[in-house]
Design a protein around this motif. Structure first.
Motif, PDB file in Angstrom:
ATOM      1  N   ARG A 330      77.217 -46.603  35.016  1.00 26.35           N
ATOM      2  CA  ARG A 330      77.254 -46.648  33.373  1.00 26.35           C
ATOM      3  C   ARG A 330      78.381 -47.242  32.779  1.00 26.35           C
ATOM      4  O   ARG A 330      78.419 -48.190  31.754  1.00 26.35           O
ATOM      5  N   SER A 331      79.618 -47.137  33.547  1.00 26.93           N
ATOM      6  CA  SER A 331      80.752 -47.704  33.114  1.00 26.93           C
ATOM      7  C   SER A 331      80.617 -49.463  32.939  1.00 26.93           C
ATOM      8  O   SER A 331      80.897 -49.998  31.993  1.00 26.93           O
ATOM      9  N   ILE A 332      80.031 -49.842  34.062  1.00 27.07           N
ATOM     10  CA  ILE A 332      79.866 -51.383  33.904  1.00 27.07           C
ATOM     11  C   ILE A 332      78.707 -51.772  32.853  1.00 27.07           C
ATOM     12  O   ILE A 332      79.027 -52.600  31.922  1.00 27.07           O
ATOM     13  N   ALA A 333      77.677 -51.058  32.421  1.00 26.31           N
ATOM     14  CA  ALA A 333      76.818 -51.111  31.354  1.00 26.31           C
ATOM     15  C   ALA A 333      77.752 -51.113  29.863  1.00 26.31           C
ATOM     16  O   ALA A 333      77.342 -51.941  29.107  1.00 26.31           O
ATOM     17  N   VAL A 334      78.492 -49.985  29.951  1.00 27.97           N
ATOM     18  CA  VAL A 334      79.266 -49.799  28.588  1.00 27.97           C
ATOM     19  C   VAL A 334      80.089 -51.184  28.240  1.00 27.97           C
ATOM     20  O   VAL A 334      80.259 -51.508  27.332  1.00 27.97           O
ATOM     21  N   ILE A 335      80.902 -51.291  29.241  1.00 26.99           N
ATOM     22  CA  ILE A 335      81.794 -52.518  28.927  1.00 26.99           C
ATOM     23  C   ILE A 335      80.964 -53.682  28.649  1.00 26.99           C
ATOM     24  O   ILE A 335      81.398 -54.526  27.678  1.00 26.99           O
ATOM     25  N   GLY A 336      79.963 -54.008  29.414  1.00 29.27           N
ATOM     26  CA  GLY A 336      79.053 -55.354  28.922  1.00 29.27           C
ATOM     27  C   GLY A 336      78.634 -55.328  27.666  1.00 29.27           C
ATOM     28  O   GLY A 336      78.490 -56.252  26.971  1.00 29.27           O
ATOM     29  N   ALA A 337      77.927 -53.927  27.234  1.00 31.78           N
ATOM     30  CA  ALA A 337      77.394 -53.738  25.899  1.00 31.78           C
ATOM     31  C   ALA A 337      78.578 -53.972  24.836  1.00 31.78           C
ATOM     32  O   ALA A 337      78.126 -54.634  23.950  1.00 31.78           O
ATOM     33  N   GLY A 338      79.514 -53.343  25.069  1.00 30.80           N
ATOM     34  CA  GLY A 338      80.878 -53.552  24.015  1.00 30.80           C
ATOM     35  C   GLY A 338      81.126 -54.961  24.038  1.00 30.80           C
ATOM     36  O   GLY A 338      81.539 -55.347  23.036  1.00 30.80           O
ATOM     37  N   GLN A 339      81.164 -55.667  25.026  1.00 29.50           N
ATOM     38  CA  GLN A 339      81.787 -57.067  25.057  1.00 29.50           C
ATOM     39  C   GLN A 339      80.712 -58.016  24.385  1.00 29.50           C
ATOM     40  O   GLN A 339      80.916 -58.720  23.531  1.00 29.50           O
ATOM     41  N   ALA A 340      79.515 -57.600  24.537  1.00 27.01           N
ATOM     42  CA  ALA A 340      78.266 -58.382  23.974  1.00 27.01           C
ATOM     43  C   ALA A 340      78.237 -58.077  22.336  1.00 27.01           C
ATOM     44  O   ALA A 340      77.907 -58.870  21.458  1.00 27.01           O
ATOM     45  N   ALA A 341      78.802 -56.792  22.184  1.00 27.39           N
ATOM     46  CA  ALA A 341      78.979 -56.356  20.630  1.00 27.39           C
ATOM     47  C   ALA A 341      79.990 -56.686  19.603  1.00 27.39           C
ATOM     48  O   ALA A 341      80.388 -56.631  18.723  1.00 27.39           O
ATOM     49  N   GLY A 342      80.946 -57.419  20.567  1.00 27.12           N
ATOM     50  CA  GLY A 342      82.258 -57.816  20.116  1.00 27.12           C
ATOM     51  C   GLY A 342      83.493 -56.945  19.989  1.00 27.12           C
ATOM     52  O   GLY A 342      84.440 -57.042  19.261  1.00 27.12           O
ATOM     53  N   ASP A 343      83.206 -55.773  20.863  1.00 21.08           N
ATOM     54  CA  ASP A 343      84.109 -54.747  20.676  1.00 21.08           C
ATOM     55  C   ASP A 343      85.621 -55.194  21.121  1.00 21.08           C
ATOM     56  O   ASP A 343      85.620 -55.506  22.432  1.00 21.08           O
ATOM     57  N   SER A 344      86.686 -55.301  20.214  1.00 17.37           N
ATOM     58  CA  SER A 344      87.911 -56.030  20.720  1.00 17.37           C
ATOM     59  C   SER A 344      88.358 -55.390  22.094  1.00 17.37           C
ATOM     60  O   SER A 344      89.014 -56.136  23.024  1.00 17.37           O
ATOM     61  N   GLY A 345      88.381 -54.016  22.383  1.00 19.01           N
ATOM     62  CA  GLY A 345      88.827 -53.282  23.430  1.00 19.01           C
ATOM     63  C   GLY A 345      88.144 -53.719  24.638  1.00 19.01           C
ATOM     64  O   GLY A 345      88.847 -53.800  25.690  1.00 19.01           O
ATOM     65  N   MET A 346      86.805 -53.795  24.468  1.00 16.05           N
ATOM     66  CA  MET A 346      85.939 -54.189  25.807  1.00 16.05           C
ATOM     67  C   MET A 346      85.995 -55.666  26.084  1.00 16.05           C
ATOM     68  O   MET A 346      86.361 -56.093  27.188  1.00 16.05           O
ATOM     69  N   LEU A 347      86.308 -56.514  24.984  1.00 13.01           N
ATOM     70  CA  LEU A 347      86.725 -58.043  25.275  1.00 13.01           C
ATOM     71  C   LEU A 347      87.954 -58.077  25.927  1.00 13.01           C
ATOM     72  O   LEU A 347      88.264 -59.066  26.747  1.00 13.01           O
ATOM     73  N   ASN A 348      89.000 -57.018  25.599  1.00 12.62           N
ATOM     74  CA  ASN A 348      90.336 -57.175  26.473  1.00 12.62           C
ATOM     75  C   ASN A 348      90.014 -56.871  27.878  1.00 12.62           C
ATOM     76  O   ASN A 348      90.944 -57.730  28.717  1.00 12.62           O
ATOM     77  N   LEU A 349      89.090 -56.239  28.138  1.00 10.61           N
ATOM     78  CA  LEU A 349      89.052 -55.904  29.704  1.00 10.61           C
ATOM     79  C   LEU A 349      88.500 -57.097  30.403  1.00 10.61           C
ATOM     80  O   LEU A 349      88.537 -57.346  31.552  1.00 10.61           O
ATOM     81  N   ALA A 350      87.768 -58.147  29.680  1.00  9.37           N
ATOM     82  CA  ALA A 350      87.478 -59.524  30.433  1.00  9.37           C
ATOM     83  C   ALA A 350      88.693 -60.210  30.906  1.00  9.37           C
ATOM     84  O   ALA A 350      88.421 -60.889  32.010  1.00  9.37           O
TER      85      ALA A 350
END
Length: 378
Positions: A330-350
């Motif tokens: 679930r964590s992997i999916a949440v991070i991936g979805a956030g990055q796809a949606a442009g969530d700046s915090g999740m993009l930082n994780l990249a």
């Protein structure tokens, strides 16, 4: 001939030190940045270091100068130099009061006219705060006894949860202060030592942390909020409670006591949302055992048992282990979805290789699961 006066903007944790003058009569009671005249043969930085030692009894290092100069009186000009504290606590020897001021507090004292031209630049610098370690999702800065963080649509729900938890008597969470002039949330700073990778928490602290998590779950069991939440939806289902969803050593402050290390603060509540106890415990196991590291099966099993015993109730270590894979998926999916949606915090994780890094570690855990399960049964 114009003589130069050098003042120190001593900055610690996003606050600057101001000193109140005792004389002469025309400046008595006014506030200034400490400093003094530059002696012959001295550089401004050398003068700042010397004057601070004489006036405050501490040691500083000069970092850079602020822009411009200001007239003090005929034939005297002031420059201001940003400095960091190296050693000692400032004690007023030539002033009658000292104050540490954050950016929003600068207008709360009566500055001498010569210091006022530097306040806007100083205010802008102080607003940046002192960056705290960690914080890959959104980052956080410290300003005095506060932490400032980026807000989002989820912030009101998180603040309501924190207020509820503190009102219920669990004080080891940030106190909500409000929103600052930059639109960041302001929370109380929680002092303590944070355990960072590759250090692994002791067995005693592991048990203590799971007891804390149980206490949080108990006081949050009767809380509900429609959200929105950053990490899920609301309101919660009947089988859910409020979960931290990021309960890991890097989000916990600990202090040493006679009976061992104790949890004294839990922070980074951005991902809090409805969930189940086992979901929170599974994520905790990933980070506290830690199951993301290739530990020996026997050691992993033993620390899962410590977790279950520390949490209490009828919880079995195998229950936690059984939940881990789905929770980390679930964590992997949440991070991936956030990055796809442009969530700046999740993009930082990249920038630190997520979610690929976690996916790789999870594949390794899948290979180790049978041996860990056998060790639990043995």
């Amino acid at each position: 001939m114009t003589r130069e006066v050098a003042a120190a903007a001593i900055v610690v944790a996003g606050r600057v030190l101001a000193a109140r003058r005792t004389g002469p009569a025309d400046v008595e009671g006014g506030w200034e940045l400490p400093g003094g005249k530059i002696d012959a043969g001295e550089t401004p930085a050398e003068a700042v270091v010397r004057e601070v030692h004489e006036e405050l009894g501490c040691e500083v290092a000069v970092l850079h100068a602020l822009t411009g100069r200001a007239a003090i009186k005929a034939d005297y000009e002031l420059t201001v130099h940003v400095a960091r504290l190296l050693s000692g606590e400032p004690v007023p020897h030539e002033h009658d009061a000292l104050r540490w001021l954050a950016s929003e507090e600068l207008d709360g004292v009566d500055w001498l006219p010569s210091d006022r031209p530097f306040l806007d630049e100083l205010r802008s610098m102080l607003d940046q705060g002192e960056r705290l370690e960690g914080g890959n999702v959104g980052g956080a800065v410290r300003i005095g006894r506060t932490v400032r963080r980026t807000t989002g649509p989820w912030t009101p729900a998180v603040h309501a949860l924190l207020d509820h938890v503190r009102a219920a008597g669990l004080q080891d969470v940030p106190r909500v202060i409000g929103v600052d002039s930059r639109g960041r949330e302001a929370l109380s700073y929680l002092p303590g030592r944070v355990i960072e990778h590759p250090e692994v928490a002791s067995d005693e602290l592991l048990s203590e942390a799971m007891g804390w998590l149980r206490s949080f779950h108990e006081v949050a069991a009767d809380f509900d909020h429609p959200g929105p939440w950053r990490n899920g939806s609301g309101p919660r289902r009947p089988d859910q409670i409020m979960c931290h969803h990021d309960f890991a050593p890097y989000n916990v402050a600990v202090s040493s006591a006679a009976n061992g290390e104790r949890v004294v603060g839990v922070f980074d509540w951005d991902l809090a949302s409805p969930g189940t106890r086992l979901e929170d415990l599974a994520f905790a196991a990933w980070n506290w055992v830690p199951l993301h590291q290739p530990l020996a099966a026997g050691l992993s099993a033993r620390r899962l048992s410590i977790m279950a015993a520390g949490y209490g109730g009828r919880l079995r270590p195998g229950d936690i282990l059984d939940e881990v894979v789905s929770r980390i998926e679930r964590s992997i999916a949440v991070i991936g979805a956030g990055q796809a949606a442009g969530d700046s915090g999740m993009l930082n994780l990249a920038r630190v290789g997520e979610p690929a890094r976690t996916a790789h570690a999870l594949d390794d855990l899948r290979r180790r699961l049978p041996a860990i399960g056998s060790a639990l049964l043995g």
